[in-house]
Scaffold this active site. Structure first.
Site, PDB file in Angstrom:
ATOM      1  N   PHE B 249       0.821  -1.247   0.164  1.00 50.04           N
ATOM      2  CA  PHE B 249       0.104   0.150  -0.238  1.00 50.04           C
ATOM      3  C   PHE B 249       0.951   1.039  -0.173  1.00 50.04           C
ATOM      4  O   PHE B 249       0.210   2.344   0.450  1.00 50.04           O
ATOM      5  CB  PHE B 249      -1.032   0.033   1.213  1.00 50.04           C
ATOM      6  CG  PHE B 249      -1.683  -1.321   1.359  1.00 50.04           C
ATOM      7  CD1 PHE B 249      -2.688  -1.568   0.090  1.00 50.04           C
ATOM      8  CD2 PHE B 249      -1.707  -1.955   2.406  1.00 50.04           C
ATOM      9  CE1 PHE B 249      -3.355  -2.774   0.208  1.00 50.04           C
ATOM     10  CE2 PHE B 249      -2.327  -3.302   2.574  1.00 50.04           C
ATOM     11  CZ  PHE B 249      -3.210  -3.616   1.489  1.00 50.04           C
ATOM     12  N   GLY B 476       0.240  -7.477  -4.907  1.00 51.98           N
ATOM     13  CA  GLY B 476      -0.840  -7.877  -4.965  1.00 51.98           C
ATOM     14  C   GLY B 476      -2.016  -7.844  -5.924  1.00 51.98           C
ATOM     15  O   GLY B 476      -3.116  -8.717  -5.874  1.00 51.98           O
ATOM     16  N   ILE B 636     -10.201  -2.877 -19.040  1.00 53.38           N
ATOM     17  CA  ILE B 636      -9.913  -3.575 -17.741  1.00 53.38           C
ATOM     18  C   ILE B 636      -9.214  -5.090 -18.340  1.00 53.38           C
ATOM     19  O   ILE B 636      -9.904  -6.088 -19.116  1.00 53.38           O
ATOM     20  CB  ILE B 636     -11.164  -3.996 -17.245  1.00 53.38           C
ATOM     21  CG1 ILE B 636     -11.788  -2.630 -16.643  1.00 53.38           C
ATOM     22  CG2 ILE B 636     -11.000  -5.004 -15.880  1.00 53.38           C
ATOM     23  CD1 ILE B 636     -10.905  -1.804 -15.822  1.00 53.38           C
ATOM     24  N   LYS B 640     -11.553 -10.110 -12.854  1.00 53.97           N
ATOM     25  CA  LYS B 640     -11.478 -10.760 -11.563  1.00 53.97           C
ATOM     26  C   LYS B 640     -10.644  -9.807 -10.594  1.00 53.97           C
ATOM     27  O   LYS B 640     -10.891  -9.370  -9.544  1.00 53.97           O
ATOM     28  CB  LYS B 640     -10.933 -11.930 -11.621  1.00 53.97           C
ATOM     29  CG  LYS B 640     -12.319 -13.120 -11.213  1.00 53.97           C
ATOM     30  CD  LYS B 640     -11.744 -14.496 -11.454  1.00 53.97           C
ATOM     31  CE  LYS B 640     -12.306 -15.525 -10.316  1.00 53.97           C
ATOM     32  NZ  LYS B 640     -11.881 -16.851 -10.801  1.00 53.97           N
ATOM     33  N   GLN B 645      -8.981  -5.734  -6.930  1.00 54.94           N
ATOM     34  CA  GLN B 645      -8.244  -4.579  -6.366  1.00 54.94           C
ATOM     35  C   GLN B 645      -9.470  -3.401  -5.937  1.00 54.94           C
ATOM     36  O   GLN B 645      -8.928  -2.618  -4.992  1.00 54.94           O
ATOM     37  CB  GLN B 645      -7.643  -3.815  -7.328  1.00 54.94           C
ATOM     38  CG  GLN B 645      -6.098  -3.255  -7.169  1.00 54.94           C
ATOM     39  CD  GLN B 645      -5.226  -2.876  -8.377  1.00 54.94           C
ATOM     40  OE1 GLN B 645      -5.659  -3.391  -9.470  1.00 54.94           O
ATOM     41  NE2 GLN B 645      -4.283  -2.085  -8.094  1.00 54.94           N
ATOM     42  N   LYS B 708      -5.587   2.585 -18.169  1.00 61.74           N
ATOM     43  CA  LYS B 708      -5.591   3.599 -17.526  1.00 61.74           C
ATOM     44  C   LYS B 708      -5.175   3.504 -15.937  1.00 61.74           C
ATOM     45  O   LYS B 708      -4.164   4.576 -15.241  1.00 61.74           O
ATOM     46  CB  LYS B 708      -6.848   4.898 -17.520  1.00 61.74           C
ATOM     47  CG  LYS B 708      -7.023   5.050 -18.790  1.00 61.74           C
ATOM     48  CD  LYS B 708      -7.791   6.542 -18.901  1.00 61.74           C
ATOM     49  CE  LYS B 708      -9.360   6.389 -18.425  1.00 61.74           C
ATOM     50  NZ  LYS B 708     -10.131   7.638 -18.604  1.00 61.74           N
ATOM     51  N   GLY B 711      -5.480   1.218  -9.091  1.00 57.87           N
ATOM     52  CA  GLY B 711      -5.057   1.010  -7.798  1.00 57.87           C
ATOM     53  C   GLY B 711      -5.307   2.211  -7.082  1.00 57.87           C
ATOM     54  O   GLY B 711      -5.917   1.896  -5.858  1.00 57.87           O
ATOM     55  N   GLU B 712      -5.222   3.204  -7.340  1.00 57.35           N
ATOM     56  CA  GLU B 712      -5.562   4.514  -6.573  1.00 57.35           C
ATOM     57  C   GLU B 712      -7.073   4.802  -6.420  1.00 57.35           C
ATOM     58  O   GLU B 712      -7.651   4.937  -5.283  1.00 57.35           O
ATOM     59  CB  GLU B 712      -4.554   5.693  -6.860  1.00 57.35           C
ATOM     60  CG  GLU B 712      -3.369   5.438  -7.368  1.00 57.35           C
ATOM     61  CD  GLU B 712      -2.399   4.548  -6.301  1.00 57.35           C
ATOM     62  OE1 GLU B 712      -2.597   4.664  -5.141  1.00 57.35           O
ATOM     63  OE2 GLU B 712      -1.574   4.007  -6.774  1.00 57.35           O
TER      64      GLU B 712
END
Lengths: 326, 745
Positions: B249, B476, B636, B640, B645, B708, B711-712
């Protein structure tokens, strides 16, 4: 971890003698709290006396009450059919504590004897009279959001963390103890003590005394009960405030009530004055509000736990409502 | 699955899933080396001052102890130049803490000694015997004091175009003259990453000038660079292995004192040294999301158009290192407004250095901006979704450029429908479920669709397996799985014929995993490397086979043991024959962002989060009963792992909104929430089933894959969505996180 001796006697008397004659010896059962404290350097017993071989895990009904062995696991007690039918408040309170994994290790006796979760107690670099008498109470002028509003002293404002004990004190339980001087019975309300000038002592147990069982007398509190725990997440957190309520109702009239708070004092906090107030009154929200006000008499807050002066009575009101509706 | 099926956009299971759930995945602390020794750090018990003396005699005499290292006897680290500047002067950019280098204590629990022993237990025991004496000085850890001395970050002073420099569009502070205006302060406390895996490292000097690190890091090459520099070694002499990382993280984006300490210790005892932080040390030694104060001023017209926004933020940093993040960025580009200005400042305190935590500064900033949007909508008596639509931007208002792609409006619609936004009432406290108050809230998130440069190695094995290698880590999100899908599609092979290897500094160059940029960056390199290998093999086959010589690479088909051509099954070149040639099918490709596109377009991912909460009016407990997260993140690659995420980010947002706070006793400058019983993260019971919706429209400009990054944006905007829902349920506006029962009772 420090070096320590470890013994696992199969006779109760041998276990008691081993602890009685050695001031640095400790009983260990589930170890869910003691091992943690040893790893953090908070406690450093030189001898551990493992009592898991003693035959103390039975849960029986006899002589008008439940007798729960000191080694009965928290999960076993909460899941026991007799407990759930005769003392559902106790089952609820146990299940509100810790996590499933911990309840599968923790024992009835050990749960009563768990130490406070005060962060000053846990950090050996900070002052704490309970861990090291004379160093001062770190929480008194420090971060005291989680701390006591009843029964504290200027030496210690920590709270007792057990949920199970809150139900047991409300249900007039009795602790059975065996020690070097023989056996004795301690009313549950007298097991834990207030900090006074000696916060290092959590309980009234004498050196070498072993809790062998707890007796919970049968009562009318099989239906209208509720244990409600307010915490910062839905599970696996200690209480900001919790309340145990058991009501005996005749229609909508309260015949008898048993009330206690958790998370507010150095011991599970029985509310007898509020109980007496409720007797004969109708089970309405207005009555509950008045009882909650009675329950809060004498409460006093510190810098960060002022919210408890409102949260505690509100929690009691919520719990009374839940119990009446149960 | 037939090889011609498209894998990008599919639901391939994690390629390392089996290894992880069976315990066969080896994390950095799990390697065993001959002669391994174990190190435990001793932390300071004051926040500021000097170490007068350290009594290590008892520790040195303890059984199994190999060394006790302090600044008195530490091997000299060539990269630790003398500390020149006065650390009490915060106006320097500074640098990483030089562990065991001098007698200065800069924060509480700073490593002052490391004990090395032949077992972990013996090291831990001896570490307790180390006693230090200090000359303590007055420390300052209280943010309210820090705020009074807040300063402009050095990089902003040096460069007015720095992203953390002041920004003005139109007139600064124009909201002050608006008739419909609000001004509010928002505070987030220090938050700690607390991944499940503790920070750990094994340092092994394989020769006096050759170092191997099994390290928890998000960037094998960044770690290599830092420690090669620290020890004045050529980078190729340092090898960093981080095959599996158990969550991070952001806290493994930086090199930390414990890593330096393990390397120093390994030098001293001339054995491999394993060092694993304790959970308590995770609070003090490996960064955190900084305590941040923010103020938003906003004005709007009667018809719900924003006329001005001012966003001020001050984040905490350490006394020895300036840490900055993009706290105010979203305010500059999210909403149409003629007047926008931002000011970002730092407050240097006697604490350790913060580091980006998932959604970094943007997640902090979005709490302020998106809360203020809700407040303004309420002031205008407008639905907050309608208010956002009225201020929607079709080009980037910060620079006037068109978006590379933006489907946020589509996200709004999908999410509103899924949560049942039409049930929301404008008047707070209108809805109940039994005794519990019910409320709805939304929050928007955005994060730059960053793409850097990356290489990828690829080679064909005689059995038809294709092996790709990248120095990238997988903390992860399922990087290895996504890359396998991308390679499978590029080569027309089933995923089980692809072996993507990662997490080793000796593999092909790739950036640190962070900033939602890995699929954007490494994905194209993998794709291009595969295409290049295909072309290379075709050319090689063409040397002795005219059909291949005249074919295009798009026609090349990988069969089980030979290469063939689409529509010409008679054309065959066996892998065995091809690989007899000198370098086999080995190809390295470097993939770079399209500079022209970067100049022309503004590139961002977008998300919106909708929350439904229940609040107990008596006890102030908040339960998130529904959470819908919608993302415009381009293509995407894996539904999954991407969904997973997003859910993880949403749960992190629940933690941020309702429970996470590292609390310090400022008298001692010491945290009192150092374990997972005191520092609360959500448990399963706190998380509803999170609904994740993807627009799944490829971005035409970031890269050829159309991605694009997610994660954030998975977490940015979640906390304000929940805070806004709490307001809608109760009428209470909580501007300081977390929203614990004491704030609502």
């Amino acid at each position: 971890m420090n070096q320590f001796q470890y013994i696992r006697p199969s006779k109760q008397q041998a276990a008691i003698e081993a602890v009685a004659r050695d001031a640095n010896a400790k009983f260990i059962a589930g170890g869910t709290n003691l091992v943690d404290l040893m790893k953090r350097g908070v406690m450093a017993p030189q001898k551990l006396v493992d009592i898991n071989r003693l035959p103390l895990a039975k849960i029986e009904h006899e002589n008008g009450g439940l007798r729960i062995g000191a080694l009965a696991l928290n999960s076993a007690v909460a899941d026991d059919r007799q407990v759930r039918e005769r003392q559902p408040l106790l089952a609820q309170a146990i299940n509100a504590g810790a996590s499933a994994q911990l309840r599968n290790m923790a024992t009835t006796g050990g749960n009563m004897l768990q130490r406070t979760r005060c962060p000053y107690f846990y950090d050996t670099a900070l002052p704490c009279n309970k861990r090291e008498p004379g160093t001062g109470c770190g929480a008194l002028e420090g971060i005291n959001r989680m701390h006591a509003i009843f029964g504290f002293s200027d030496k210690c404002i920590a709270v007792h963390p057990s949920d199970m004990s809150v139900a047991l004190v409300a249900l007039d339980a009795t602790v059975l103890v065996s020690g070097p001087k023989g056996d004795r019975r301690i009313p549950f309300a007298d097991l834990h003590r207030l900090p006074g000038d000696t916060p290092e002592k959590d309980t009234t147990l004498e050196p070498g005394e072993l809790i062998t069982a707890v007796d919970v007398p049968d009562g009318p509190f099989t239906k209208h009960v509720s244990y409600y725990k307010v915490r910062e997440r839905a599970s696996y957190a200690f209480a900001l405030v919790s309340a145990a309520v058991a009501l005996d109702l005749d229609g909508n009239t309260i015949k008898a009530a048993r009330l206690a708070f958790g998370g507010v004092a150095h011991k599970p906090w029985r509310l007898q004055t509020a109980e007496q107030f409720l007797v004969g009154k109708p089970a309405t929200e207005e009555t509950f509000r008045q009882a909650a006000a009675v329950a809060m008499q004498g409460a006093k807050a510190f810098k960060h736990n002022e919210y408890k002066l409102k949260l505690a009575p509100n929690t009691l009101i919520q719990t009374l409502k839940n119990a009446a509706a149960a | 699955m037939k090889p011609q099926d498209k894998h990008i956009g599919g639901t391939l299971n994690r390629v390392d899933g089996h290894l992880k759930v069976t315990g066969a995945a080896t994390y950095s602390a799990e390697y065993e080396l001959p002669g391994m020794s174990y190190a435990v750090l001793v932390g300071s018990t004051i926040a500021k001052g000097r170490i007068k003396s350290i009594d290590a005699r008892a520790a040195e005499r303890a059984p199994g102890v190999l060394a006790v290292i302090t600044h008195f006897n530490s091997p000299k680290v060539p990269g630790f130049t003398p500390t020149g500047k006065d650390p009490s002067q915060p106006q320097t950019v500074g640098g990483r803490l030089k562990v065991f280098h001098d007698d200065l204590v800069r924060f509480n629990d700073q490593p002052i000694a490391v004990v090395v022993a032949d077992t972990l237990e013996r090291a831990r025991f001896a570490a307790r015997l180390v006693k230090a004496e200090y000359a303590a000085e007055k420390h300052e850890t209280d943010m309210s004091a820090g705020l009074k001395q807040a300063f402009v970050p050095t990089q902003a002073k040096k460069n007015p175009k720095s992203p953390v420099a002041d920004y003005v569009r139109g007139t600064a502070d124009a909201y002050k003259t608006g008739t419909r205006r609000l001004e509010a302060e928002y505070i987030i406390p220090t938050e700690v990453h607390h991944p499940m895996e503790l920070q750990s490292i094994i340092a092994h000097w394989e020769a006096p000038d050759r170092l191997t690190l099994y390290d928890k890091t998000q960037g094998t090459l960044a770690t290599r660079r830092d420690f090669a520099k620290e020890w004045n070694l050529p980078e190729e002499n340092v090898k960093v292995i981080a095959t599996f990382v158990g969550g991070a993280f952001g806290n493994a984006l930086h090199s930390w004192p414990h890593e330096s300490a393990a390397i120093i210790a390994a030098k001293k005892v001339n054995r491999p040294v394993k060092l694993v932080l304790t959970r308590e040390q995770m609070t003090t030694m490996v960064g955190y999301r900084p305590h941040t104060w923010q103020k938003i001023g906003m004005s709007a017209s009667a018809d719900g158009k924003i006329t001005a926004i001012t966003h001020e933020a001050t984040g905490q940093t350490s006394s020895y290192e300036e840490f900055t993040e993009s706290t105010v960025q979203q305010t500059r580009m999210m909403y149409e407004s003629p007047n926008v200005n931002t000011r970002y400042r730092l407050a240097a305190l006697d604490v350790s250095t913060p580091i980006w935590m998932r959604g970094p500064g943007e997640a902090t900033g979005a709490f302020a901006l998106e809360s203020a949007m809700d407040e303004m909508a309420y002031l205008l008596n407008l639905d907050p979704l309608e208010f956002r639509l009225r201020n929607y931007t079709d080009k980037d208002p910060e620079n006037g450029k068109p978006w590379s792609s933006k489907f946020l409006k589509e996200c709004y619609q999908m999410g509103a429908e899924r949560i049942g936004w039409n049930k929301r009432q404008l008047k707070p406290g209108s809805l109940r479920d039994g005794e519990w108050l019910v409320g709805y809230g939304m929050g928007v998130g955005t994060f730059g669709a960053h793409r850097g440069s990356s290489k990828a190695n690829v080679r064909l094995l005689p059995n038809g397996t294709v092996v790709l290698q990248s120095a990238v880590t997988d903390i992860g999100p399922g990087t290895g799985t996504a890359m396998t899908q991308i390679a499978a599609d590029a080569l027309g092979l089933p995923p089980d014929k692809i072996r993507f290897e990662w997490g080793n500094s000796q593999f092909a160059q790739a950036p640190t995993q962070g900033g939602s940029a890995i699929v954007n960056t490494v994905g194209p390199a993998v794709q291009e490397a595969c295409m290049a290998m295909k072309e290379k093999l075709r050319t090689m086959a063409g040397a002795s086979n005219a059909a291949f010589a005249s074919a295009r690479k798009e026609e090349v088909v990988f069969a089980d043991t030979y290469l063939t051509l689409n529509g010409n099954p008679g054309a065959r070149a066996s892998y065995a024959d091809l690989l007899k040639q000198t370098d086999g099918g080995f190809v390295t490709v470097e993939s770079k962002p399209n500079g022209e596109n970067n100049q022309k377009y503004s590139m961002y991912s977008f998300s919106v989060h909708f929350a439904e909460v229940r609040v107990n009016p008596l006890t102030g407990e908040v339960r998130v009963s529904k959470l819908v997260s919608c993302a415009d993140a381009g293509t995407i690659v894996n539904q999954k792992t991407a969904g997973n995420q997003m859910k993880g980010g949403a749960v992190g947002g629940i933690g941020m909104a309702l429970m996470e706070a590292a609390v310090m006793d400022d008298r001692f400058g010491r945290y009192v929430t150092k374990d997972l019983a005191d520092y609360h993260v959500p448990v399963q019971a706190d998380a509803p089933a999170v609904d994740v919706l993807f627009v799944n429209q490829p971005d035409p400009h970031v890269n050829a894959l159309g991605t694009k990054g997610i994660g954030e944006i998975a977490i940015i905007g979640v906390a304000p969505a929940i805070a806004n829902a709490v307001f809608n349920a109760t009428g209470k506006r909580i501007r300081e996180l977390p929203i614990t029962p004491d704030k609502l009772v």
